[in-house]
Every structure is written in structure tokens, then in C-alpha cells.
Design an enzyme around this catalytic site. Sequence first.
Site, PDB file in Angstrom:
ATOM      1  N   ASP A 196       0.828  -1.206   0.000  1.00 12.82           N
ATOM      2  CA  ASP A 196       0.000   0.000   0.000  1.00 12.82           C
ATOM      3  C   ASP A 196       0.867   1.263   0.000  1.00 12.82           C
ATOM      4  O   ASP A 196       1.961   1.269   0.569  1.00 12.82           O
ATOM      5  CB  ASP A 196      -0.897  -0.019   1.251  1.00 12.82           C
ATOM      6  N   ASN A 207     -10.276  -2.785  -5.830  1.00 14.76           N
ATOM      7  CA  ASN A 207      -9.446  -1.906  -6.671  1.00 14.76           C
ATOM      8  C   ASN A 207      -9.995  -1.784  -8.093  1.00 14.76           C
ATOM      9  O   ASN A 207      -9.731  -0.813  -8.798  1.00 14.76           O
ATOM     10  CB  ASN A 207      -7.999  -2.408  -6.781  1.00 14.76           C
TER      11      ASN A 207
HETATM   12  C1  FPP Z   1      -1.954   0.092  -3.342  1.00  9.10           C
HETATM   13  O1  FPP Z   1      -1.466   1.414  -3.322  1.00  9.10           O
HETATM   14  C2  FPP Z   1      -1.371  -0.599  -4.478  1.00  9.10           C
HETATM   15  C3  FPP Z   1      -2.060  -1.137  -5.514  1.00  9.10           C
HETATM   16  C4  FPP Z   1      -3.524  -1.067  -5.630  1.00  9.10           C
HETATM   17  C5  FPP Z   1      -1.376  -1.783  -6.646  1.00  9.10           C
HETATM   18  C6  FPP Z   1      -0.137  -2.535  -6.272  1.00  9.10           C
HETATM   19  C7  FPP Z   1       0.539  -2.932  -7.504  1.00  9.10           C
HETATM   20  C8  FPP Z   1       1.856  -2.989  -7.673  1.00  9.10           C
HETATM   21  C9  FPP Z   1       2.851  -2.703  -6.624  1.00  9.10           C
HETATM   22  C10 FPP Z   1       2.387  -3.425  -8.985  1.00  9.10           C
HETATM   23  C11 FPP Z   1       2.424  -4.907  -8.984  1.00  9.10           C
HETATM   24  C12 FPP Z   1       2.845  -5.394 -10.271  1.00  9.10           C
HETATM   25  C13 FPP Z   1       2.723  -6.684 -10.644  1.00  9.10           C
HETATM   26  C14 FPP Z   1       3.190  -7.057 -11.968  1.00  9.10           C
HETATM   27  C15 FPP Z   1       2.147  -7.743  -9.815  1.00  9.10           C
HETATM   28  P1  FPP Z   1      -2.478   2.599  -3.548  1.00  9.10           P
HETATM   29  O2  FPP Z   1      -2.536   2.908  -4.986  1.00  9.10           O
HETATM   30  O3  FPP Z   1      -3.807   2.254  -2.930  1.00  9.10           O
HETATM   31  O4  FPP Z   1      -1.768   3.735  -2.768  1.00  9.10           O
HETATM   32  P2  FPP Z   1      -2.451   4.883  -1.913  1.00  9.10           P
HETATM   33  O5  FPP Z   1      -3.095   4.209  -0.723  1.00  9.10           O
HETATM   34  O6  FPP Z   1      -1.295   5.725  -1.528  1.00  9.10           O
HETATM   35  O7  FPP Z   1      -3.439   5.572  -2.791  1.00  9.10           O
END
Ligand code: FPP
Length: 231
Positions: free
Chosen positions: A18, A66
Site C-alpha cells: 500500500d 481496486n
Molecule cells: C496500493 O497502493 C497498491 C495497488 C492497488 C497496486 C499494487 C501494484 C503494484 C505494486 C504493482 C504490482 C505489479 C505486478 C506485476 C504484480 P495505492 O494505490 O492504494 O496507494 P495509496 O493508498 O497511496 O493511494
Amino acid sequence: MKDINTANLPSHVAFIMDGNGRWAKSRLMPRSFGHQHGMERMMGLLQHAFDLGIPTVTVYALSTENLSRPQAELDALFSLFRTYFSKYVHELIEKKARLCILGDISVLPEDVQSSIQSAVQASASFTERCVNIALNYGARDEILRAVNLAVVQGKQLDKEGFANLLYTKGQSDPDLIIRTGKEKRLSNFLLYQAAYAELYFSDKMFPAFSDKDFDAALEEFSNRTRRFGKV
Ligand code: FPP
């Protein structure tokens, strides 16, 4: 590294990755920039886990919830998956790691689905290491799916029988779940499998969670006493 009790490392570590969006925002960059760096960090942490001898790593890459994000952000994530599963997956193969997908990928673009399926097939014979990528995953959906499979089979199940209907069939439960990004919750991640997992929360945003931060989590894990409900 010298502080880690290598005799007491987890066999299975799971990450709630996250904070990509906030990390990018703090740099005045789009959220997709955070996901790109998150993907690179994920690859670094996988390598570090394998170097330490941790055989199984699970990452939460996309939750069922998501999928309601704006299409532009989803497209950027799908594009990352495209790159990862077609270009970088050979790194997993070189590490002799089996790739498993937790979740229902049928909602992803077809070309992403086929590159995922090719990667899963190409790594299917490896037994030494395992990488689970949770994609369109939700623990409640996973549990309901298992219950419905059991109903169709018309059987009463014990714990092992039920676990065999989950996406993680045949795998050990996570010993340690690490969540980055300041929040302290499980967000529908591995709710059945996490029954006795140690939880570790980091204030660092995922793209900034370094190998050293991972070592600190492992050190804390190695010093915890796990009683599994016993005395
Ligand atoms: C949460 O951070 C993260 C995600 C919804 C996506 C995670 C994906 C990756 C790290 C890439 C993975 C790649 C592969 C190929 C498996 P957020 O966007 O909710 O962050 P925030 O809480 O700061 O908004």
C-alpha cells in the site's frame, strides 16, 4: 542482516503493497508512477526474500475493490502487468520460482490473461520457491467460492479439505504479513490463511520500503513468540 535470527525466518511472507499513490503524489507525479516504482520494489523484495532462503512470497497486486478505480489508473496497472508477465517473468523462471495467481483473472484484458497463463504454465514444475500474485483477489470471494465448491461436491469438510478449495491449495499459511503505507488493517487479504500470521505494519509507502526495512520486519518476527493459542 547480522541481527536477523536466520533460524527463525518465516517460510511464507505476504505483502500488502500500500502507498504507491501517496508516494507518487508526494513527488507531484501521477499514481501510475507510484505503481511502476511499486512493481520494481516488489521485484527487489522478492529477490531479497529468496536470497535469505524464504521460499514463499505472496503479494497483493489488485483487490476486487481496486477494480472500481478510474479506468485510466486500471489501464496503467494492466499495462504494468503486461510488461511484468511478458518481459520480467523470466526472472522468476531463472530463480526456479513457481508463479500462482490468487483471484479471478477472467475480468482482466484478454492479452494480460494469456501472458499470465503462459507464465503460470512455464513455471508450473518448480517446487523450491513460490510467488503468489493476488489479482482481482478478495478473501471473502475466495471463501465463498470454496463454500460453493464444497456445496456442489456435497461434502462436509475438515480444515485441510477446506484449505484445499482455496486459491492457496497445498501451500503453507503466511507466517508474516507486512503492510506498508501506514494503515493498520487486512483489507480483505488472506482472511482464512492469516489465522495465526504475525502482522507487521510500516509507515513507509511501498515504493520506499527498502530491503533494510524488510530486514527490520524479519528481525521483529524472529523475536516474537508464536504460541498458536497454546501456553
Ligand atoms: C496500493 O497502493 C497498491 C495497488 C492497488 C497496486 C499494487 C501494484 C503494484 C505494486 C504493482 C504490482 C505489479 C505486478 C506485476 C504484480 P495505492 O494505490 O492504494 O496507494 P495509496 O493508498 O497511496 O493511494
